[in-house]
Design a protein around this motif. Structure first.
Motif, PDB file in Angstrom:
ATOM      1  N   ARG A 189       1.105  12.498   7.587  1.00 49.96           N
ATOM      2  CA  ARG A 189       0.433  13.288   8.616  1.00 49.96           C
ATOM      3  C   ARG A 189       1.122  13.069   9.965  1.00 49.96           C
ATOM      4  N   GLU A 190       1.511  11.836  10.201  1.00 46.88           N
ATOM      5  CA  GLU A 190       2.277  11.463  11.396  1.00 46.88           C
ATOM      6  C   GLU A 190       3.548  10.787  10.904  1.00 46.88           C
ATOM      7  N   PRO A 191       4.649  10.939  11.602  1.00 43.74           N
ATOM      8  CA  PRO A 191       5.888  10.309  11.133  1.00 43.74           C
ATOM      9  C   PRO A 191       5.769   8.783  11.178  1.00 43.74           C
ATOM     10  N   ILE A 192       6.527   8.151  10.325  1.00 39.38           N
ATOM     11  CA  ILE A 192       6.593   6.686  10.372  1.00 39.38           C
ATOM     12  C   ILE A 192       7.688   6.337  11.364  1.00 39.38           C
ATOM     13  N   ARG A 193       7.291   5.715  12.463  1.00 39.22           N
ATOM     14  CA  ARG A 193       8.216   5.269  13.508  1.00 39.22           C
ATOM     15  C   ARG A 193       8.011   3.784  13.698  1.00 39.22           C
ATOM     16  N   GLU A 194       9.113   3.067  13.729  1.00 40.39           N
ATOM     17  CA  GLU A 194       9.087   1.617  13.879  1.00 40.39           C
ATOM     18  C   GLU A 194       8.186   0.983  12.817  1.00 40.39           C
ATOM     19  N   GLY A 195       8.214   1.570  11.621  1.00 41.25           N
ATOM     20  CA  GLY A 195       7.495   0.995  10.490  1.00 41.25           C
ATOM     21  C   GLY A 195       6.041   1.384  10.354  1.00 41.25           C
ATOM     22  N   ASP A 246      -7.888  11.804   0.485  1.00 41.27           N
ATOM     23  CA  ASP A 246      -9.292  12.183   0.335  1.00 41.27           C
ATOM     24  C   ASP A 246      -9.862  12.515   1.716  1.00 41.27           C
ATOM     25  N   ASP A 247     -10.843  11.780   2.173  1.00 41.46           N
ATOM     26  CA  ASP A 247     -11.474  12.093   3.458  1.00 41.46           C
ATOM     27  C   ASP A 247     -11.153  11.073   4.544  1.00 41.46           C
ATOM     28  N   THR A 248     -10.114  10.268   4.337  1.00 41.54           N
ATOM     29  CA  THR A 248      -9.816   9.180   5.265  1.00 41.54           C
ATOM     30  C   THR A 248      -8.354   9.222   5.685  1.00 41.54           C
ATOM     31  N   THR A 249      -8.125   8.949   6.961  1.00 43.30           N
ATOM     32  CA  THR A 249      -6.766   8.790   7.472  1.00 43.30           C
ATOM     33  C   THR A 249      -6.434   7.306   7.425  1.00 43.30           C
ATOM     34  N   TRP A 250      -5.303   6.990   6.802  1.00 47.08           N
ATOM     35  CA  TRP A 250      -4.903   5.602   6.618  1.00 47.08           C
ATOM     36  C   TRP A 250      -3.647   5.308   7.427  1.00 47.08           C
ATOM     37  N   GLN A 251      -3.605   4.125   8.002  1.00 51.38           N
ATOM     38  CA  GLN A 251      -2.391   3.664   8.660  1.00 51.38           C
ATOM     39  C   GLN A 251      -1.473   3.141   7.568  1.00 51.38           C
ATOM     40  N   VAL A 252      -0.191   3.531   7.640  1.00 47.16           N
ATOM     41  CA  VAL A 252       0.756   3.117   6.607  1.00 47.16           C
ATOM     42  C   VAL A 252       1.930   2.401   7.233  1.00 47.16           C
ATOM     43  N   MET A 253       2.586   1.593   6.419  1.00 51.08           N
ATOM     44  CA  MET A 253       3.805   0.889   6.811  1.00 51.08           C
ATOM     45  C   MET A 253       4.887   1.303   5.829  1.00 51.08           C
ATOM     46  N   GLY A 254       6.102   1.402   6.319  1.00 52.84           N
ATOM     47  CA  GLY A 254       7.212   1.773   5.463  1.00 52.84           C
ATOM     48  C   GLY A 254       8.430   2.118   6.281  1.00 52.84           C
ATOM     49  N   PRO A 255       9.452   2.634   5.601  1.00 50.17           N
ATOM     50  CA  PRO A 255      10.669   3.019   6.334  1.00 50.17           C
ATOM     51  C   PRO A 255      10.392   4.238   7.206  1.00 50.17           C
ATOM     52  N   LEU A 311      10.223   7.712   8.491  1.00 50.62           N
ATOM     53  CA  LEU A 311      10.292   9.009   7.808  1.00 50.62           C
ATOM     54  C   LEU A 311       9.649  10.064   8.697  1.00 50.62           C
ATOM     55  N   PRO A 312      10.088  11.336   8.587  1.00 53.33           N
ATOM     56  CA  PRO A 312       9.475  12.391   9.399  1.00 53.33           C
ATOM     57  C   PRO A 312       8.122  12.816   8.831  1.00 53.33           C
ATOM     58  N   ALA A 313       7.301  13.444   9.665  1.00 58.91           N
ATOM     59  CA  ALA A 313       6.009  13.973   9.227  1.00 58.91           C
ATOM     60  C   ALA A 313       6.253  15.032   8.156  1.00 58.91           C
ATOM     61  N   GLY A 314       5.351  15.128   7.183  1.00 57.45           N
ATOM     62  CA  GLY A 314       5.480  16.102   6.107  1.00 57.45           C
ATOM     63  C   GLY A 314       6.192  15.566   4.876  1.00 57.45           C
ATOM     64  N   THR A 315       6.718  14.349   4.932  1.00 53.47           N
ATOM     65  CA  THR A 315       7.416  13.755   3.794  1.00 53.47           C
ATOM     66  C   THR A 315       6.401  13.284   2.754  1.00 53.47           C
ATOM     67  N   GLN A 316       6.689  13.543   1.488  1.00 51.71           N
ATOM     68  CA  GLN A 316       5.841  13.045   0.400  1.00 51.71           C
ATOM     69  C   GLN A 316       6.125  11.554   0.209  1.00 51.71           C
ATOM     70  N   VAL A 317       5.071  10.746   0.200  1.00 47.88           N
ATOM     71  CA  VAL A 317       5.203   9.299   0.013  1.00 47.88           C
ATOM     72  C   VAL A 317       4.260   8.835  -1.088  1.00 47.88           C
ATOM     73  N   LYS A 318       4.585   7.690  -1.644  1.00 50.43           N
ATOM     74  CA  LYS A 318       3.760   7.074  -2.690  1.00 50.43           C
ATOM     75  C   LYS A 318       3.267   5.727  -2.171  1.00 50.43           C
ATOM     76  N   VAL A 319       1.987   5.454  -2.367  1.00 55.20           N
ATOM     77  CA  VAL A 319       1.404   4.172  -1.953  1.00 55.20           C
ATOM     78  C   VAL A 319       1.832   3.117  -2.970  1.00 55.20           C
ATOM     79  N   VAL A 320       2.503   2.053  -2.506  1.00 49.87           N
ATOM     80  CA  VAL A 320       2.991   1.015  -3.414  1.00 49.87           C
ATOM     81  C   VAL A 320       2.196  -0.286  -3.325  1.00 49.87           C
ATOM     82  N   SER A 321       1.496  -0.507  -2.209  1.00 51.95           N
ATOM     83  CA  SER A 321       0.664  -1.712  -2.115  1.00 51.95           C
ATOM     84  C   SER A 321      -0.359  -1.550  -0.995  1.00 51.95           C
ATOM     85  N   SER A 322      -1.303  -2.470  -0.978  1.00 52.24           N
ATOM     86  CA  SER A 322      -2.359  -2.459   0.023  1.00 52.24           C
ATOM     87  C   SER A 322      -2.662  -3.888   0.434  1.00 52.24           C
ATOM     88  N   ASN A 323      -2.860  -4.094   1.735  1.00 48.62           N
ATOM     89  CA  ASN A 323      -3.264  -5.421   2.206  1.00 48.62           C
ATOM     90  C   ASN A 323      -4.523  -5.305   3.052  1.00 48.62           C
TER      91      ASN A 323
END
Length: 151
Positions: free
Chosen positions: A106-112, A119-128, A130-142
């Protein structure tokens, strides 16, 4: 005081104690008092058998009750832990239940750091990055943060 109560009620004192503990199990949360109540009922059965015996003094009864209460609690705990399977293994672990799912950034990944919507929740993600609109897969959760990678 314990000797007086046991003396007045006779062998029924352990039955009363056991039934009170079993009744308390219905009021108190958890699954603990049932084992102590069963130990008291077991001493009650032995009291009915040995009440007139010279060796069946209240100290012996109390020691036997303590031993049976510990043994019944340990056995009961082992029995209940082995049957603790569930059809909802990720209940109360919402982030862990999202591992393996895919989403669009939904938002690009900048500085990780970035955001996805699942579903109905916006989640903060960490990763390399990437620009907004990129398909990503959730690999872990902390907990509240999800780690993603591009698909």
């Amino acid at each position: 005081m314990l000797a007086k109560i046991v003396g007045e009620l006779g062998p029924w004192s352990w039955w009363v104690a056991g039934l009170v503990l079993l009744a308390a199990e219905m009021v108190v949360p958890g699954f603990f008092l049932v084992w102590i109540g069963l130990a008291a009922l077991a001493v009650g059965v032995l009291s009915l058998l040995f009440w007139d015996a010279a060796f069946w003094i209240w100290e012996l009864q109390a020691i036997l009750f303590a031993i049976l209460a510990v043994a019944a609690t340990l056995i009961g705990r082992r029995l209940t832990l082995h049957n603790a399977t569930t059809d909802e293994p990720f209940l109360n672990q919402r982030g862990a239940s999202l591992v393996g799912r895919t989403a669009t950034l939904r938002e690009p990944i900048r500085e990780g750091r970035g955001r996805i919507r699942l579903d109905d929740t916006t989640w903060q993600v960490m990763g390399p990055d990437l620009p907004a609109g990129t398909q990503v897969k959730v690999v872990s959760s902390n907990g509240r943060d999800l780690t993603v990678e591009p698909t």
